[in-house]
Design a protein around this motif. Structure first.
Motif, mmCIF file in Angstrom:
data_model
loop_
_atom_site.group_PDB
_atom_site.id
_atom_site.type_symbol
_atom_site.label_atom_id
_atom_site.label_comp_id
_atom_site.label_asym_id
_atom_site.label_seq_id
_atom_site.Cartn_x
_atom_site.Cartn_y
_atom_site.Cartn_z
ATOM 1 N N LEU A 308 0.833 -1.200 0.000
ATOM 2 C CA LEU A 308 0.000 0.000 0.000
ATOM 3 C C LEU A 308 0.867 1.249 0.000
ATOM 4 C CD1 LEU A 308 -2.699 1.497 0.216
ATOM 5 C CD2 LEU A 308 -2.604 1.160 2.710
ATOM 6 N N ARG A 309 1.924 1.256 0.778
ATOM 7 C CA ARG A 309 2.822 2.423 0.804
ATOM 8 C C ARG A 309 3.420 2.688 -0.576
ATOM 9 N NH1 ARG A 309 3.816 4.713 5.636
ATOM 10 N NH2 ARG A 309 3.598 3.448 7.526
ATOM 11 N N LYS A 310 3.746 1.624 -1.299
ATOM 12 C CA LYS A 310 4.296 1.795 -2.643
ATOM 13 C C LYS A 310 3.273 2.463 -3.558
ATOM 14 C CE LYS A 310 7.414 -2.203 -2.397
ATOM 15 N NZ LYS A 310 7.698 -3.566 -2.915
ATOM 16 N N ARG A 311 2.017 2.020 -3.469
ATOM 17 C CA ARG A 311 0.962 2.615 -4.299
ATOM 18 C C ARG A 311 0.713 4.065 -3.904
ATOM 19 N NH1 ARG A 311 -1.490 -2.378 -3.169
ATOM 20 N NH2 ARG A 311 -3.044 -1.405 -1.810
ATOM 21 N N LEU A 312 0.762 4.350 -2.620
ATOM 22 C CA LEU A 312 0.542 5.720 -2.154
ATOM 23 C C LEU A 312 1.676 6.642 -2.592
ATOM 24 C CD1 LEU A 312 -0.824 5.124 1.469
ATOM 25 C CD2 LEU A 312 -2.117 5.708 -0.597
ATOM 26 N N THR A 313 2.894 6.126 -2.577
ATOM 27 C CA THR A 313 4.042 6.921 -3.031
ATOM 28 C C THR A 313 3.895 7.265 -4.509
ATOM 29 O OG1 THR A 313 5.516 5.923 -1.383
ATOM 30 C CG2 THR A 313 6.548 6.947 -3.297
ATOM 31 N N ALA A 314 3.452 6.296 -5.300
ATOM 32 C CA ALA A 314 3.232 6.539 -6.729
ATOM 33 C C ALA A 314 2.106 7.541 -6.933
ATOM 34 C CB ALA A 314 2.900 5.219 -7.428
ATOM 35 N N ALA A 315 1.052 7.450 -6.106
ATOM 36 C CA ALA A 315 -0.072 8.384 -6.216
ATOM 37 C C ALA A 315 0.355 9.804 -5.854
ATOM 38 C CB ALA A 315 -1.211 7.931 -5.314
ATOM 39 N N LEU A 316 1.210 9.937 -4.848
ATOM 40 C CA LEU A 316 1.716 11.262 -4.474
ATOM 41 C C LEU A 316 2.443 11.915 -5.643
ATOM 42 C CD1 LEU A 316 3.152 10.682 -0.875
ATOM 43 C CD2 LEU A 316 1.250 12.181 -1.481
ATOM 44 N N LYS A 317 3.289 11.147 -6.300
ATOM 45 C CA LYS A 317 4.059 11.672 -7.431
ATOM 46 C C LYS A 317 3.139 12.103 -8.570
ATOM 47 C CE LYS A 317 7.930 10.493 -10.475
ATOM 48 N NZ LYS A 317 8.937 9.448 -10.832
ATOM 49 N N GLU A 318 2.129 11.282 -8.862
ATOM 50 C CA GLU A 318 1.202 11.590 -9.949
ATOM 51 C C GLU A 318 0.380 12.836 -9.648
ATOM 52 O OE1 GLU A 318 -2.579 9.521 -12.321
ATOM 53 O OE2 GLU A 318 -1.453 8.403 -10.799
ATOM 54 N N LYS A 319 -0.133 12.937 -8.420
ATOM 55 C CA LYS A 319 -0.998 14.058 -8.078
ATOM 56 C C LYS A 319 -0.239 15.387 -8.008
ATOM 57 C CE LYS A 319 -4.318 11.217 -5.506
ATOM 58 N NZ LYS A 319 -5.408 11.397 -6.483
ATOM 59 N N ALA A 320 1.061 15.321 -7.779
ATOM 60 C CA ALA A 320 1.862 16.544 -7.641
ATOM 61 C C ALA A 320 2.375 17.076 -8.971
ATOM 62 C CB ALA A 320 3.034 16.292 -6.698
ATOM 63 N N THR A 321 2.064 16.416 -10.072
ATOM 64 C CA THR A 321 2.638 16.757 -11.384
ATOM 65 C C THR A 321 2.455 18.222 -11.753
ATOM 66 O OG1 THR A 321 2.223 14.502 -12.164
ATOM 67 C CG2 THR A 321 2.627 16.183 -13.831
ATOM 68 N N SER A 322 1.277 18.763 -11.486
ATOM 69 C CA SER A 322 0.988 20.149 -11.928
ATOM 70 C C SER A 322 1.147 21.189 -10.834
ATOM 71 C CB SER A 322 -0.445 20.220 -12.481
ATOM 72 O OG SER A 322 -1.385 19.878 -11.478
ATOM 73 N N PHE A 323 1.624 20.798 -9.657
ATOM 74 C CA PHE A 323 1.745 21.743 -8.551
ATOM 75 C C PHE A 323 2.582 22.968 -8.951
ATOM 76 C CE2 PHE A 323 1.106 18.772 -4.617
ATOM 77 C CZ PHE A 323 -0.174 18.500 -5.069
ATOM 78 N N GLY A 324 2.038 24.127 -8.662
ATOM 79 C CA GLY A 324 2.778 25.363 -8.863
ATOM 80 C C GLY A 324 2.681 25.951 -10.253
ATOM 81 N N GLN A 325 2.103 25.220 -11.217
ATOM 82 C CA GLN A 325 1.966 25.742 -12.564
ATOM 83 C C GLN A 325 0.831 26.764 -12.620
ATOM 84 O OE1 GLN A 325 1.529 22.526 -15.354
ATOM 85 N NE2 GLN A 325 3.323 21.415 -14.605
ATOM 86 N N PRO A 326 0.930 27.729 -13.532
ATOM 87 C CA PRO A 326 -0.159 28.717 -13.654
ATOM 88 C C PRO A 326 -1.488 28.036 -13.969
ATOM 89 C CG PRO A 326 1.775 29.401 -14.910
ATOM 90 C CD PRO A 326 2.026 27.978 -14.483
ATOM 91 N N ILE A 327 -2.572 28.592 -13.424
ATOM 92 C CA ILE A 327 -3.903 28.033 -13.675
ATOM 93 C C ILE A 327 -4.535 28.767 -14.855
ATOM 94 C CG2 ILE A 327 -6.201 27.634 -12.709
ATOM 95 C CD1 ILE A 327 -4.923 27.536 -9.953
#
Length: 327
Positions: A308-327
């Motif tokens: 589960l931790r491995k899947r959560l780590t992968a999910a964190l990386k995916e969800k953070a892809t657009s962080f900080g980019q202009p909306i």
């Protein structure tokens, strides 16, 4: 989701909490079908009918949010909307606070709804149309709803909570920037009773059931409900639709969904403009919830938790892809 330490199956805890409700003796045989994520969910039987027990540690939930959720569900039932129904405890309470050897818990019980999860259907145009219709009806009823003494939290409260979670973490500069960007963006959006109100937030295919006999949908799990733009629910639904639909059929299914929605409620012509920001909010919220839930670690964790931790780590990386980019 709950902190990982609460994800362990505990049938003694479930039985202890269930004793606050009437149930048939064979109920414990149903406990093998439990599910734990944002709450612990254990099926049980009362007078031969399958029901649902839901509970979570008080440290993980806001009582005012749960009471407001149950009040909204009662309102929807009163309007003959297809929704799960609360089952009062032996003492007549919809929300029970239970003291156990494992801590304090909030618990509720619900009747099962009709039909089967849409994720287990063939996603026909008729079903997708009905799915959109159910969301449109929900938003119409929400636009007419006045909460009682308790009110669910809003997207702004959620942003405040996220900010609190990451504020002392020097590794979360991107998440902090994303919170600031979204707060600024949402402050600029027009807000009225027509486009903003209490939404389901998790109106996805595992939370909506379709009944062939009535040709209509029934909705469960209002645990994530919040005040937000109605477009947030639409974005979550369309995102879920993409997961279950071949690319070449998505536009057709999307139109069926929106056509169904429009039979009950209108959405603004510039909805498509706002959907990317709503997706950013969902990604950020999911990211911070994972971050919060997985803070603690222990030696010799079981294999399921390691995976589960491995899947959560992968999910964190995916969800953070657009962080900080202009909306």
């Amino acid at each position: 989701m709950l902190q990982l330490k609460y994800l362990f199956n505990n049938e003694d805890l479930a039985e202890m909490i269930l004793n606050n409700w009437h149930f048939d003796e064979e109920s414990k045989e149903m406990f093998t079908y439990y599910r734990i994520s944002s709450n612990a969910i254990y099926p049980y039987i009362d007078k031969g009918k399958a029901q649902i027990l839901r509970f979570a540690p008080t440290a993980e939930k806001m009582k005012s949010n749960i009471v407001a959720e149950l009040d909204f569900i009662s309102y929807l039932l009163g309007k003959e909307y297809g929704v799960l129904e609360s089952i009062p405890s032996k003492d007549g309470e919809k929300l029970v606070e239970v003291s156990t050897p494992w801590g304090e818990y909030y618990a509720s019980a619900f009747k099962r709804v009709l039909g089967k999860q849409i994720s287990n259907t063939d996603f026909s145009d008729e079903i997708v149309f009905s799915y959109g219709k159910a969301l449109g009806r929900l938003h119409y009823l929400s636009s007419q709803y006045t909460p009682g003494n308790f009110k669910r939290w809003s997207y702004s409260d959620v942003l405040d909570w996220m900010e609190e979670v990451v504020k002392d973490n020097p590794d979360e500069l991107a998440a902090k920037k994303e919170i600031k960007l979204l707060r600024s963006y949402f402050a600029s959006l027009p807000k009225s009773s027509k486009n903003y109100g209490l939404i389901h937030y998790d109106f996805e295919y595992d939370n909506v059931f379709y009944d062939e006999n009535t040709k209509s949908c029934y909705v469960i799990d209002f645990d994530d409900a919040m005040y937000h733009w109605y477009g947030m629910d639409i974005e979550q639904a369309l995102d879920s639709l993409q997961d279950y639909t071949p690319i070449e059929l998505f536009q057709q299914k999307k139109q069926s969904f929106l056509d169904g929605y429009l039979t009950e409620y209108e959405y603004s012509n510039d909805l498509e403009t706002f959907l990317p920001a709503f997706r950013r909010f969902a990604n950020l919220y999911g990211y911070v919830r994972i971050l919060k839930s997985s803070e603690e670690k222990w030696d010799h964790e079981p294999e399921w938790l390691t995976n589960l931790r491995k899947r959560l780590t992968a999910a964190l990386k995916e969800k953070a892809t657009s962080f900080g980019q202009p909306i």
